[in-house]
Design a protein around this motif. Structure first.
Motif, PDB file in Angstrom:
ATOM      1  N   ASP A 213       0.869  -1.171   0.000  1.00 34.47           N
ATOM      2  CA  ASP A 213       0.000   0.000   0.000  1.00 34.47           C
ATOM      3  C   ASP A 213       0.906   1.220   0.000  1.00 34.47           C
ATOM      4  O   ASP A 213       1.679   1.425   0.937  1.00 34.47           O
ATOM      5  CB  ASP A 213      -0.901   0.034   1.243  1.00 34.47           C
ATOM      6  CG  ASP A 213      -2.064  -0.926   1.122  1.00 34.47           C
ATOM      7  OD1 ASP A 213      -2.475  -1.224  -0.012  1.00 34.47           O
ATOM      8  OD2 ASP A 213      -2.562  -1.373   2.165  1.00 34.47           O
TER       9      ASP A 213
ATOM     10  N   SER B  32       1.845   4.211   3.624  1.00 33.26           N
ATOM     11  CA  SER B  32       0.527   4.614   4.143  1.00 33.26           C
ATOM     12  C   SER B  32       0.642   5.346   5.484  1.00 33.26           C
ATOM     13  O   SER B  32      -0.122   6.272   5.748  1.00 33.26           O
ATOM     14  CB  SER B  32      -0.400   3.406   4.262  1.00 33.26           C
ATOM     15  OG  SER B  32       0.154   2.434   5.105  1.00 33.26           O
TER      16      SER B  32
ATOM     17  N   ARG C 132      -3.891   6.614  -3.584  1.00 35.27           N
ATOM     18  CA  ARG C 132      -3.360   5.259  -3.558  1.00 35.27           C
ATOM     19  C   ARG C 132      -2.723   4.912  -4.898  1.00 35.27           C
ATOM     20  O   ARG C 132      -3.308   5.131  -5.948  1.00 35.27           O
ATOM     21  CB  ARG C 132      -4.455   4.253  -3.247  1.00 35.27           C
ATOM     22  CG  ARG C 132      -3.895   2.853  -2.986  1.00 35.27           C
ATOM     23  CD  ARG C 132      -4.974   1.868  -2.603  1.00 35.27           C
ATOM     24  NE  ARG C 132      -5.746   2.270  -1.456  1.00 35.27           N
ATOM     25  CZ  ARG C 132      -5.433   1.965  -0.198  1.00 35.27           C
ATOM     26  NH1 ARG C 132      -4.356   1.284   0.064  1.00 35.27           N
ATOM     27  NH2 ARG C 132      -6.199   2.345   0.785  1.00 35.27           N
TER      28      ARG C 132
END
Length: 63
Positions: A17, A29, A48
């Motif tokens: 991520d 993240s 993202r």
């Protein structure tokens, strides 16, 4: 695709991520959350990053 967070230097894999801005600055993240989804380099929005091998869904539009 950058493989390291630009703020904390954590290693990012293709399926990690991660978040990017329009200039492809890359963050993990955790750092993204700490920065309120704003790039520390350009003040752009962090979104993202697409993951490698992700299936792309298309929608058909009837004419």
């Amino acid at each position: 695709m950058r493989m390291q967070c630009e703020k904390c230097s954590v290693e990012l894999h293709e399926k990690s991520d991660a978040y990017i801005c329009v200039h492809e600055c890359t963050y993990c993240s955790t750092c993204t959350s700490e920065m309120n989804h704003v790039c520390m380099n350009c003040n752009g929005e962090l979104v993202r990053r697409p993951k490698a091998g992700a299936q792309i869904l298309s929608c058909s539009i009837s004419k």
